[in-house]
Design an enzyme around this catalytic site. Structure first.
Site, PDB file in Angstrom:
ATOM      1  N   ASP A  94      -8.836  -0.851   5.922  1.00 52.76           N
ATOM      2  CA  ASP A  94      -8.466  -2.104   6.891  1.00 52.76           C
ATOM      3  C   ASP A  94      -7.355  -1.973   7.644  1.00 52.76           C
ATOM      4  OD1 ASP A  94     -10.747  -3.682   6.191  1.00 52.76           O
ATOM      5  OD2 ASP A  94     -10.214  -3.982   4.210  1.00 52.76           O
ATOM      6  N   LYS A 108       0.765  -1.082   0.092  1.00 56.13           N
ATOM      7  CA  LYS A 108      -0.038  -0.059   0.029  1.00 56.13           C
ATOM      8  C   LYS A 108       0.990   1.321   0.072  1.00 56.13           C
ATOM      9  CE  LYS A 108      -4.079  -1.916   0.395  1.00 56.13           C
ATOM     10  NZ  LYS A 108      -5.490  -1.559  -0.421  1.00 56.13           N
TER      11      LYS A 108
END
Length: 402
Positions: free
Chosen positions: A121, A76
């Protein structure tokens, strides 16, 4: 469970897709990322796992290890910073902000009142908070009830302001959009929805770095199969689009892997359109526990993903342990619960004669896996894998120095 995509195509990369995601923009993003001190220098490792390949009856297994991408511990870190850089440059075109100076904090005084917000998340929010801290703007992160406390604390440590909701990931996405509208903030999300595609596109473009490095490290077109984690579909779209543009009809067969309880991409394949998951959307694979497919990502996966499969949580945990232990010729690897999902999918497919035949898996197959995260929640990793992450990394270093 395995589902073929009857709409998958090979051949020349579609021009309509190239207008959205393309190698040129991905490579530009890679150059910009190379100047950010939030990333570790150089490419992440591409491990060769010959013993595991022999065990599963395939020719070779290569694993791209994104756990080494940055101190954040996941892939990410490639998406959120690029999306934030491009957003700021679009909002203030007259300023001609230089990307390297942005991430070095050169424009902090001008951006201190600028606020971005996102649902997460865990890993995307952490990457966005890190990028915002480097650039000098404010960052608000919406967390749902299933997010591990270790991941929440990591975001707070990076300066992210936490908003906690009693819902799931998809509800946190809606809450982030609501708060942005109320306060005049800007959503930097890795999933698209109606009227919101530009920033998710930028996030996906950042993931092209993974494909570019893998090609450079592994040679020109050696892979026959790639097993990629699902989630909302952004990672898979970013990687497979790069491979499709580069290799055309020679691209690897793409298999999307996701939790059985968060099967939104699998359901999209069944319905022929972006769909919702049918399960509880509660999985130990937190980064993949997504209930709604990103419509933008689905445009790519609808024709570039060849198969979709679901796995149970236990399969991911077992894959974590297999990677942690290593083998005589296989280096030990720290893979988080979502990071091990691709291997879990390969193991599941390899154990079924029907699936092997359907996928063309045999002793000539060269398989690419992506470990999308390391131990981003160390205590949880130890609980699931049965080893401390630092122990596994020490074993890895010993193997490499032997």
């Amino acid at each position: 469970m395995l589902q073929h995509n009857a709409s998958a195509r090979r051949g020349r990369y579609d021009e309509s897709l190239r207008d959205i995601l393309n190698i040129q923009a991905a490579d530009e993003s890679r150059v910009w990322l190379s100047t950010w001190d939030g990333l570790n220098a150089g490419p992440t490792p591409l491990w060769d796992l010959p013993d595991l390949a022999a065990r599963l009856g395939v020719g070779s297994i290569s694993l791209k290890d994104e756990g080494h991408r940055s101190p954040l511990g996941s892939f990410k870190a490639l998406g959120a910073p690029i999306a934030l850089i491009r957003l700021i440059r679009r909002l203030w075109p007259e300023q001609d902000f230089v990307p390297a100076k942005l991430t070095a904090g050169h424009y902090k005084a001008q951006l201190q009142d600028f606020t971005v917000i996102s649902a997460t998340d865990g890993n995307h929010g952490r990457a966005l908070a890190a990028a915002a801290r480097s650039i000098g703007c404010r960052c608000v992160i919406v967390l749902h009830r299933h997010v591990n406390d270790e991941r929440r604390l990591a975001i707070e440590h990076l300066g992210g302001q936490i908003v906690q909701i009693d819902g799931n990931y998809d509800e946190s996405v809606k809450e982030a959009a609501r708060q942005a509208e109320e306060h005049g903030w800007h959503v930097v999300s890795d999933t698209s929805y109606e009227g919101y595609e530009t920033i998710p596109r930028d996030v996906m473009q950042g993931y092209g770095t993974i494909a570019a490095e893998t090609i450079e490290q592994g040679g020109e077109g050696p892979y026959t199969h790639v097993f990629i984690q699902g989630g909302v579909g952004g990672l898979a779209a970013g990687v497979v689009s790069y491979l499709a543009e580069r290799f055309g009809e020679r691209r690897p067969l793409c298999v999307i892997v996701e939790p059985g309880e968060a099967d939104c991409l699998f359901q999209s394949a069944l319905r022929g359109q972006a769909a919702h998951a049918t399960g509880s959307v509660d999985s130990i694979m937190a980064g993949l526990a997504c209930g709604e497919t990103s419509p933008l990502a689905w445009r790519f996966l609808a024709i570039l993903a060849d198969c979709f499969m679901t796995i149970p949580d236990d399969a991911a945990i077992e894959a974590m342990r297999i990677l942690a232990v290593g083998a005589e010729r296989d280096v030990p690897i720290v893979a988080g619960e979502s990071g091990a999902a691709g291997l879990a999918g390969l193991i599941q497919a390899s154990s079924s004669a029907e699936d092997r035949a359907a996928l063309g898996l045999n002793e000539r197959s060269n398989v690419l896996l992506l470990n999308t995260e390391g131990a981003t929640a160390p205590a949880l990793y130890e609980q699931l894998a049965g080893f401390r992450a630092d122990e596994v990394l020490k074993a890895q270093r010993r193997r490499l120095s032997a």
